[in-house]
Design an enzyme around this catalytic site. Structure first.
Site, PDB file in Angstrom:
ATOM      1  N   TYR A 167      10.751  29.142 -56.537  1.00 48.98           N
ATOM      2  CA  TYR A 167       9.953  30.277 -57.034  1.00 48.98           C
ATOM      3  C   TYR A 167       9.828  31.255 -55.869  1.00 48.98           C
ATOM      4  CZ  TYR A 167       8.528  27.139 -60.862  1.00 48.98           C
ATOM      5  OH  TYR A 167       8.503  26.295 -61.938  1.00 48.98           O
ATOM      6  N   TYR A 204      18.465  36.304 -52.554  1.00 47.74           N
ATOM      7  CA  TYR A 204      17.527  37.266 -53.138  1.00 47.74           C
ATOM      8  C   TYR A 204      17.248  38.387 -52.144  1.00 47.74           C
ATOM      9  CZ  TYR A 204      16.201  33.824 -56.712  1.00 47.74           C
ATOM     10  OH  TYR A 204      16.198  32.944 -57.760  1.00 47.74           O
ATOM     11  N   ASP A 228      13.157  36.287 -63.650  1.00 49.56           N
ATOM     12  CA  ASP A 228      12.079  36.941 -64.398  1.00 49.56           C
ATOM     13  C   ASP A 228      12.579  38.261 -64.979  1.00 49.56           C
ATOM     14  OD1 ASP A 228      10.402  34.908 -63.760  1.00 49.56           O
ATOM     15  OD2 ASP A 228       9.496  35.937 -62.046  1.00 49.56           O
TER      16      ASP A 228
END
Ligand SMILES: [Zn+2]
Length: 411
Positions: A376, A305, A244
């Site tokens: 996601y 992440y 994103d």
């Protein structure tokens, strides 16, 4: 039947130019061009027929057949009072006489392009191909080569002569020169250049390709300089996966390919881009197959992440310990609400391999997620109103908000 006898039979029915006659025997002896073969056969036939004629044999009709496509025989017949008009070749209609002229025309069209490799493509009138097939099948020719081969070879050879320092590359040419032999029209196709590299995104306000909301700029805009180096008309980017716009891309970076469309130059040095928002490190030129592989690979990559998470419910270290049960779990996700408008509702399953965390305050913790590409991650953390299960929010029994997210590595 020997070559001479067969050739005479053919010429009795079809007037053929030197190239079209010689091409019927193209596989007999290399390093001789078809027109040389054809001219030699006609010379020998001439000698044979003239000798037979002088000995009183009735070969006048054969001499006339040969004379239609052979100047010396025309001169001989003229000497004995018989005028014969030359006729156009039955197969090519004269197309092959100076097919090299198309190369000379084409060479003018590539003058302002700085390229290294090229390929030639020609469009041959279909009736020429039909007439060639007719002769080949009627006389059961098995030693010939297709006319297209001869034309492409001769034009390619001439182009090499005219364009010094260039190479023919049939598989991945920089440019393709297309010649329509019927109209003589030349078109030059400038193939795209593909520059591969890796990028880091240090800002939370950079999107990949489209500006929206608080996005300041895009990777696409930042990489325009690559297109400019090669004088391209346009550039696009191919990225192995995506993040994103508010997610930073750190660590060793993510593979990216800049496709420069219709370049004017195929040589040039791409310097790295380094500013406060983006770092791009070019590696070199790549191929279309490699781009496909890169995009395929994004689906099986392992990603790491880092997230900064706010929790509505105050949490203690023991609460965070519960997250251990999410390691090795398969996560079911319906298309997130935030992108639902763009994509239909679909279910996706991805694996979470490992989690690690650090409590910062009662309402704040740092979370590291090692997972399969395509998860996601934001939804995996806050649960997306139950559309993602299991989730960190579910396990911690709290309303969670992802304040920051970074990609630390793409394995
Ligand atoms: Zn011909």
């Amino acid at each position: 039947m020997d070559v001479l006898e067969k050739s005479l039979q053919i010429l009795r029915e079809y007037p053929l130019c030197d190239s079209c006659l010689g091409r019927l025997y193209a596989q007999m002896g290399y390093a001789v061009e078809n027109w040389e073969r054809g001219a030699a056969i006609k010379t020998l036939l001439h000698m044979q027929l003239v000798t037979q004629f002088r000995q009183g044999a009735d070969v006048k009709n054969d001499l006339v057949s040969l004379a239609k496509v052979h100047k010396p025989t025309r001169r001989f017949l003229q000497g004995i009072g018989t005028e014969v008009e030359g006729v156009l070749c039955y197969v090519c209609g004269g197309l092959l006489t100076d097919v090299e002229k198309h190369a000379r025309e084409a060479a003018k069209h590539v003058g302002d392009i700085d390229f290294e490799t090229f390929a030639v493509g020609t469009t041959i009138p279909s009736d020429v191909l039909k007439r060639e097939a007719e002769v080949v099948s009627k006389f059961l020719i098995t030693t010939g080569e297709p006319i297209k081969h001869e034309i492409n070879r001769r034009i390619g050879k001439e182009m090499l002569k005219l364009l010094t320092g260039k190479r023919v590359d049939k598989l991945r040419p920089n440019i393709v020169v297309r010649i329509d032999l019927l109209t003589g029209k030349v078109t030059v196709v400038r193939n795209p250049l593909l520059v591969e590299g890796k990028y880091l995104k240090l800002s939370r306000r950079v999107a990949q390709t489209k500006r929206f909301g608080s996005v300041k700029t895009t990777l696409l805009e930042k990489l325009r300089y690559v297109g400019n180096i090669f004088g391209g008309s346009e550039h696009v980017i191919h990225v192995s996966g995506r993040e994103d716009s508010d997610v930073r891309m750190l660590g060793p970076g993510r593979p990216l390919v800049v496709e420069v469309k219709q370049p004017i130059r195929y040589r040039g040095h791409v310097p790295p881009l380094v500013d406060e928002e983006v770092i791009f490190t070019p590696v070199g030129f790549t191929t279309r197959e490699e781009v496909r592989r890169l995009k395929e690979k994004a689906k099986v990559d392992i990603k790491l992440y880092r997230a900064l998470v706010y929790s509505e419910r105050p949490l203690a270290a023991e609460d965070l310990g519960k997250m251990v049960e999410l390691s090795g779990k398969i996560i079911n996700q319906y298309t997130p609400r935030r992108i639902k408008r763009l994509h239909p509702r679909r279910k996706r399953t991805r694996m979470v391999y490992e989690l690690a965390w650090r409590l910062i305050s009662a309402h704040m913790f740092e979370l590291f997620v090692r997972c399969q590409g395509g998860l996601y991650v934001k939804e995996f953390i806050h649960g997306d109103g139950g559309r993602t299960t299991p989730s960190v929010a579910e396990v911690l029994n709290s309303y969670l908000e992802v304040l920051e997210l970074d990609v630390l590595s793409v394995e």
